[in-house]
Design a protein around this motif. Sequence first.
Motif, PDB file in Angstrom:
ATOM      1  N   ALA A  39       0.832  -1.212   0.000  1.00  0.00           N
ATOM      2  CA  ALA A  39       0.000   0.000   0.000  1.00  0.00           C
ATOM      3  C   ALA A  39       0.863   1.258   0.000  1.00  0.00           C
ATOM      4  N   SER A  40       1.956   1.260   0.764  1.00  0.00           N
ATOM      5  CA  SER A  40       2.826   2.438   0.819  1.00  0.00           C
ATOM      6  C   SER A  40       3.497   2.689  -0.521  1.00  0.00           C
ATOM      7  N   LYS A  41       3.963   1.627  -1.177  1.00  0.00           N
ATOM      8  CA  LYS A  41       4.690   1.791  -2.439  1.00  0.00           C
ATOM      9  C   LYS A  41       3.779   2.209  -3.585  1.00  0.00           C
ATOM     10  N   VAL A  42       2.490   1.866  -3.493  1.00  0.00           N
ATOM     11  CA  VAL A  42       1.547   2.203  -4.552  1.00  0.00           C
ATOM     12  C   VAL A  42       0.857   3.538  -4.283  1.00  0.00           C
ATOM     13  N   ALA A  43       1.029   4.089  -3.079  1.00  0.00           N
ATOM     14  CA  ALA A  43       0.345   5.326  -2.701  1.00  0.00           C
ATOM     15  C   ALA A  43       0.816   6.508  -3.547  1.00  0.00           C
ATOM     16  N   SER A  44      -0.088   7.475  -3.719  1.00  0.00           N
ATOM     17  CA  SER A  44       0.234   8.663  -4.526  1.00  0.00           C
ATOM     18  C   SER A  44       1.167   9.625  -3.808  1.00  0.00           C
ATOM     19  N   GLY A  45       1.140   9.635  -2.476  1.00  0.00           N
ATOM     20  CA  GLY A  45       1.992  10.541  -1.716  1.00  0.00           C
ATOM     21  C   GLY A  45       1.405  11.925  -1.516  1.00  0.00           C
ATOM     22  N   VAL A  46       0.084  12.062  -1.644  1.00  0.00           N
ATOM     23  CA  VAL A  46      -0.563  13.373  -1.549  1.00  0.00           C
ATOM     24  C   VAL A  46      -1.058  13.636  -0.128  1.00  0.00           C
ATOM     25  N   ILE A  47      -0.804  14.834   0.367  1.00  0.00           N
ATOM     26  CA  ILE A  47      -1.418  15.317   1.611  1.00  0.00           C
ATOM     27  C   ILE A  47      -2.404  16.402   1.230  1.00  0.00           C
ATOM     28  N   ASN A  48      -3.685  16.139   1.463  1.00  0.00           N
ATOM     29  CA  ASN A  48      -4.790  17.011   1.046  1.00  0.00           C
ATOM     30  C   ASN A  48      -5.563  17.436   2.290  1.00  0.00           C
ATOM     31  N   VAL A 234      -1.383  12.667 -10.723  1.00  0.00           N
ATOM     32  CA  VAL A 234      -0.393  13.116  -9.751  1.00  0.00           C
ATOM     33  C   VAL A 234       1.005  13.002 -10.346  1.00  0.00           C
ATOM     34  N   PRO A 235       1.813  14.085 -10.303  1.00  0.00           N
ATOM     35  CA  PRO A 235       3.196  13.973 -10.781  1.00  0.00           C
ATOM     36  C   PRO A 235       3.924  12.846 -10.059  1.00  0.00           C
ATOM     37  N   TRP A 236       4.588  11.990 -10.802  1.00  0.00           N
ATOM     38  CA  TRP A 236       5.225  10.781 -10.278  1.00  0.00           C
ATOM     39  C   TRP A 236       6.716  10.870 -10.557  1.00  0.00           C
ATOM     40  N   GLN A 237       7.422   9.772 -10.402  1.00  0.00           N
ATOM     41  CA  GLN A 237       8.864   9.768 -10.599  1.00  0.00           C
ATOM     42  C   GLN A 237       9.223   9.839 -12.086  1.00  0.00           C
ATOM     43  N   ASP A 238      10.385  10.420 -12.343  1.00  0.00           N
ATOM     44  CA  ASP A 238      10.958  10.432 -13.698  1.00  0.00           C
ATOM     45  C   ASP A 238      10.037  11.066 -14.731  1.00  0.00           C
ATOM     46  N   GLY A 239       9.277  12.082 -14.332  1.00  0.00           N
ATOM     47  CA  GLY A 239       8.416  12.784 -15.264  1.00  0.00           C
ATOM     48  C   GLY A 239       7.148  12.050 -15.644  1.00  0.00           C
ATOM     49  N   LEU A 240       6.847  10.949 -14.969  1.00  0.00           N
ATOM     50  CA  LEU A 240       5.635  10.186 -15.259  1.00  0.00           C
ATOM     51  C   LEU A 240       4.487  10.652 -14.358  1.00  0.00           C
ATOM     52  N   TRP A 241       3.312  10.075 -14.578  1.00  0.00           N
ATOM     53  CA  TRP A 241       2.111  10.446 -13.824  1.00  0.00           C
ATOM     54  C   TRP A 241       1.468   9.222 -13.187  1.00  0.00           C
ATOM     55  N   TRP A 242       1.066   9.394 -11.936  1.00  0.00           N
ATOM     56  CA  TRP A 242       0.289   8.398 -11.191  1.00  0.00           C
ATOM     57  C   TRP A 242      -1.184   8.727 -11.417  1.00  0.00           C
ATOM     58  N   ILE A 243      -1.971   7.770 -11.865  1.00  0.00           N
ATOM     59  CA  ILE A 243      -3.386   8.007 -12.164  1.00  0.00           C
ATOM     60  C   ILE A 243      -4.222   7.026 -11.361  1.00  0.00           C
ATOM     61  N   GLY A 244      -5.088   7.541 -10.520  1.00  0.00           N
ATOM     62  CA  GLY A 244      -5.927   6.666  -9.693  1.00  0.00           C
ATOM     63  C   GLY A 244      -6.755   7.517  -8.756  1.00  0.00           C
ATOM     64  N   SER A 245      -7.343   6.919  -7.787  1.00  0.00           N
ATOM     65  CA  SER A 245      -7.251   5.511  -7.448  1.00  0.00           C
ATOM     66  C   SER A 245      -8.644   5.035  -7.125  1.00  0.00           C
ATOM     67  N   THR A 246      -8.788   3.743  -6.932  1.00  0.00           N
ATOM     68  CA  THR A 246     -10.092   3.182  -6.601  1.00  0.00           C
ATOM     69  C   THR A 246     -10.157   2.808  -5.132  1.00  0.00           C
ATOM     70  N   TYR A 247     -11.379   2.633  -4.660  1.00  0.00           N
ATOM     71  CA  TYR A 247     -11.622   2.097  -3.329  1.00  0.00           C
ATOM     72  C   TYR A 247     -12.571   0.914  -3.509  1.00  0.00           C
ATOM     73  N   GLU A 248     -12.010  -0.265  -3.685  1.00  0.00           N
ATOM     74  CA  GLU A 248     -12.818  -1.452  -3.941  1.00  0.00           C
ATOM     75  C   GLU A 248     -12.963  -2.245  -2.648  1.00  0.00           C
ATOM     76  N   TRP A 249     -14.195  -2.307  -2.142  1.00  0.00           N
ATOM     77  CA  TRP A 249     -14.450  -2.975  -0.868  1.00  0.00           C
ATOM     78  C   TRP A 249     -14.756  -4.455  -1.047  1.00  0.00           C
ATOM     79  N   ASP A 250     -15.201  -4.835  -2.225  1.00  0.00           N
ATOM     80  CA  ASP A 250     -15.547  -6.225  -2.502  1.00  0.00           C
ATOM     81  C   ASP A 250     -14.657  -6.725  -3.633  1.00  0.00           C
ATOM     82  N   PHE A 251     -13.633  -7.478  -3.284  1.00  0.00           N
ATOM     83  CA  PHE A 251     -12.690  -7.938  -4.299  1.00  0.00           C
ATOM     84  C   PHE A 251     -12.264  -9.375  -3.985  1.00  0.00           C
ATOM     85  N   THR A 252     -11.921 -10.105  -5.035  1.00  0.00           N
ATOM     86  CA  THR A 252     -11.547 -11.506  -4.882  1.00  0.00           C
ATOM     87  C   THR A 252     -10.049 -11.735  -4.994  1.00  0.00           C
ATOM     88  N   ASP A 253      -9.329 -10.764  -5.544  1.00  0.00           N
ATOM     89  CA  ASP A 253      -7.875 -10.890  -5.665  1.00  0.00           C
ATOM     90  C   ASP A 253      -7.261  -9.497  -5.662  1.00  0.00           C
TER      91      ASP A 253
END
Length: 351
Positions: A39-48, A234-253
């Motif tokens: 979860a930490s590695k996939v997080a956007s890193g935004v404080i809102n 969200v601006p990401w590393q190396d000039g790339l962009w992080w695009i998301g995210s979802t909140y899926e409460w019912d998931f199988t994998d």
Amino acid sequence: MVVDYIIIGQGICGTMLSHRLLKAGKTVVVIDETKPFTASKVASGVINPVTGRRIVRTWEIEKIMPFAVDVYREFEKDLNIALIRQTNILDFHPTPQMMLAFKERLPEEKEYLRIPDQSEQLSSYFNFYFGVGEIDPCWLIDINRLLKEWRKKLQLDGRIIEQRFEWKDCSIKASEVQYQHITAKAIICCEGAAGFHNPYFHLLPYAPNKGQAIIAAIDGLPATNIYKQGINLVPWQDGLWWIGSTYEWDFTDLNPSEAFRMKTEEQLKHWLKLPYRILDHMAAERPANMERRPFVGLHPVHKTVGVFNGMGTKGCSLAPFFANELTHYLVSGKEMTPAADVTRFTRILSR
């Protein structure tokens, strides 16, 4: 080896707690298995500072946000790297109702909300019809760099064991904890989603959810802001962009789903005027909880076992503040914020 504290996990919680305890003059060893996606590695890193469709202040943000900013700047000095920058959110209203809701909140939230003055410039990059609001200040943390560089520091100092933690190798006693060859005053569980199965804290009201994010190259989009319309760019590393995210409460994998990718691409097609290329697609399980308040402190029965978890999507803002509170509690017995103190679940945890 004898240390003051054993810490399970080196996500955002384990990183913050080990940093604060070392600053307080305590000795620690971190047990953490290397995993590509957490979860930490996939997080956007935004404080809102504001959140939700009602655009309300995030809990205790007046105290938590400035404290977090100071801690990240302290990490910058300690590790000699850049980690934090102010990156305000430009919120593109998807409907007239959301535009009106934002305008109604403006007089009440002058500290954090305003109307930006670059709407004409933004029309070069986006299609939008109901105006734009700005959330100011917002902060962007390079979480992956923080985790990577702090791990290097722990490795250099011999304070991390890179292996999967197993409770069968741990002996919990009234006055100490033993894990393999290590003896400590207490063990603190900062293991994120693995906390759902923790034998001491699994009865806490966790509410696991799955988050997904896409990493993309977007040609020509200024990395000066975070752009939001249902999804976040969200601006990401190396000039790339992080695009998301979802909140899926019912998931199988925990696999990235084709449905999320298709939905994201459909939204980008209508909103974004610039060309883009999808380079990666990530998913992870978040350690959220029903109360939306963190779990912090020592077990009410087993006093040598502690927890620092349950941050949900707000780990970047909550973890610095409550790592400091937990450190003061462990070192000097100073009381913690009652709404975060895990002893509020004494009845459940005493079963």
